[in-house]
Write a protein that holds these residues in place. Structure first.
Motif, PDB file in Angstrom:
ATOM      1  N   THR A   1      14.092  36.129  -3.276  1.00 41.64           N
ATOM      2  CA  THR A   1      12.984  35.147  -3.459  1.00 41.64           C
ATOM      3  C   THR A   1      13.510  33.808  -3.860  1.00 41.64           C
ATOM      4  O   THR A   1      14.379  33.674  -4.981  1.00 41.64           O
ATOM      5  CB  THR A   1      11.794  35.489  -4.094  1.00 41.64           C
TER       6      THR A   1
ATOM      7  N   THR B   1      12.693  35.300   0.995  1.00 37.30           N
ATOM      8  CA  THR B   1      11.185  34.834   0.969  1.00 37.30           C
ATOM      9  C   THR B   1      10.994  33.631   0.137  1.00 37.30           C
ATOM     10  O   THR B   1      12.138  33.349  -0.848  1.00 37.30           O
ATOM     11  CB  THR B   1      10.362  35.872   0.530  1.00 37.30           C
TER      12      THR B   1
ATOM     13  N   PRO C   1      15.977  36.449   7.651  1.00 35.37           N
ATOM     14  CA  PRO C   1      14.650  36.857   7.662  1.00 35.37           C
ATOM     15  C   PRO C   1      14.340  37.839   6.302  1.00 35.37           C
ATOM     16  O   PRO C   1      13.239  37.818   5.888  1.00 35.37           O
ATOM     17  CB  PRO C   1      14.581  37.671   8.764  1.00 35.37           C
TER      18      PRO C   1
ATOM     19  N   GLU D   1       8.466  30.999  -2.237  1.00 36.61           N
ATOM     20  CA  GLU D   1       7.486  31.425  -3.175  1.00 36.61           C
ATOM     21  C   GLU D   1       7.210  29.621  -3.575  1.00 36.61           C
ATOM     22  O   GLU D   1       8.140  28.873  -4.019  1.00 36.61           O
ATOM     23  CB  GLU D   1       7.286  31.812  -4.503  1.00 36.61           C
TER      24      GLU D   1
ATOM     25  N   GLY E   1      14.018  30.804   8.191  1.00 40.43           N
ATOM     26  CA  GLY E   1      13.518  32.550   8.585  1.00 40.43           C
ATOM     27  C   GLY E   1      14.207  32.820   9.704  1.00 40.43           C
ATOM     28  O   GLY E   1      14.216  34.328   9.923  1.00 40.43           O
TER      29      GLY E   1
END
Length: 291
Positions: A94, A123, A120, A125, A116
């Motif tokens: 992340t 992630t 993939p 935030e 992305g």
């Protein structure tokens, strides 16, 4: 002391709640309380003060100091995971990103889509706030990377985008008759000053030419400033990028200023050397798309 305890402590601080932290980490409230009590016992200090009556949580002085260190330790674990997986040929983890309004609307979507499609497993935030908030989040390790406006204190930065600033006024303003709007024409003019990273370059330019910046109104929202200009409450200096994302009233005009003021937008991290592979990939992608 283990990493799970540190993650829990940080989550309690971020949510200001034992209950919410437990829910997010799939722990019961008694388990959360036991874990924090064990951590404090092992360290021999009190980290959190919890007001039982209203549930408000306060950090002690040592808790505040250790919070930054705990975040660095957690980031270190995340970096190890990302380094190992990158060695195997793929990225996971992340990346926590700080953005302000122009960035989130104009740059961020394309960057996230590009990453992305190729990676993939990563992630993101997102933390949206003011320039000052983003700098504070970086310095306290709440986020990994963010967009800021110099000066940037002790942060490591890299230039990202030069945003031209322009004058916006109502079509019946006396300046409408000028062929060229020189910065000295704005001496003591009632200004609507937008705080989103515009202030520093404007103050420096006014100071350079020895003229008075009459900040009659201060705000953060470009659309609000345009509505105020529409009503004849003043003029404003804003970025062309911001205007491209705004609905400009029919009686509002955009003019070039001489000399052309700009604001520098930089990408910043607490430390380039200590940044994870995911953060480095984010910066590399952002610069390849827009710099």
């Amino acid at each position: 002391m283990n990493i799970s305890q540190l993650v829990l402590f940080v989550k309690i601080v971020e949510t200001s709640s034992f209950t919410k932290a437990g829910e997010q980490l799939h722990m019961s409230q008694p388990a959360v309380s036991r874990a924090i009590s064990t951590l404090e016992s092992e360290l021999g200090v009190t980290l959190l003060i919890r007001e039982r009556r209203n549930g408000v949580i306060h950090l002690t002085d040592i808790g505040t100091r250790l919070l930054v260190i705990f975040r660095e330790i957690i980031n270190g674990f995340n970096k190890v995971e990302q380094e190992v997986t990158a060695e195997k040929g793929f990225e996971v983890g992340t990346v926590r990103v700080g953005v302000f309004s122009i960035v989130s609307a104009h740059f961020l979507p394309k960057i996230l889509r590009n990453i992305g499609e190729k990676h993939p497993g990563l992630t993101f935030e997102l933390f949206e706030g003011t320039i000052e908030e983003i700098m504070n989040w970086l310095e306290s390790r709440i986020i990994d990377v963010g967009w800021v406006i110099p000066p940037c204190n002790e942060l490591d930065t890299i230039p990202f985008f030069r945003d031209e600033l322009c004058l916006v006024h109502r079509d019946d303003h006396p300046l409408q008759g000028r062929q060229t709007i020189h910065i000295t024409d704005l001496d003591n003019e009632p200004m609507i000053v937008c705080q989103g990273g515009f202030v520093t370059p404007i103050i420096e330019l006014f100071k350079e030419f020895g003229i008075t910046l009459h900040a009659k109104y201060n705000g953060h929202n470009i659309q609000t400033a345009l509505s105020m200009i529409q009503e004849g409450l003043g003029i404003s200096i804003v970025s062309r990028t911001s205007l491209s994302l705004s609905q400009i009233p029919p009686n509002v005009r955009i003019r070039t200023i001489d000399p052309q003021p700009v604001r520098e937008i930089h990408l910043a991290v607490p430390s380039f050397r200590e940044s994870s592979p995911g953060v480095k990939l984010f910066i590399q992608t952002a610069r390849s798309l827009f710099s």
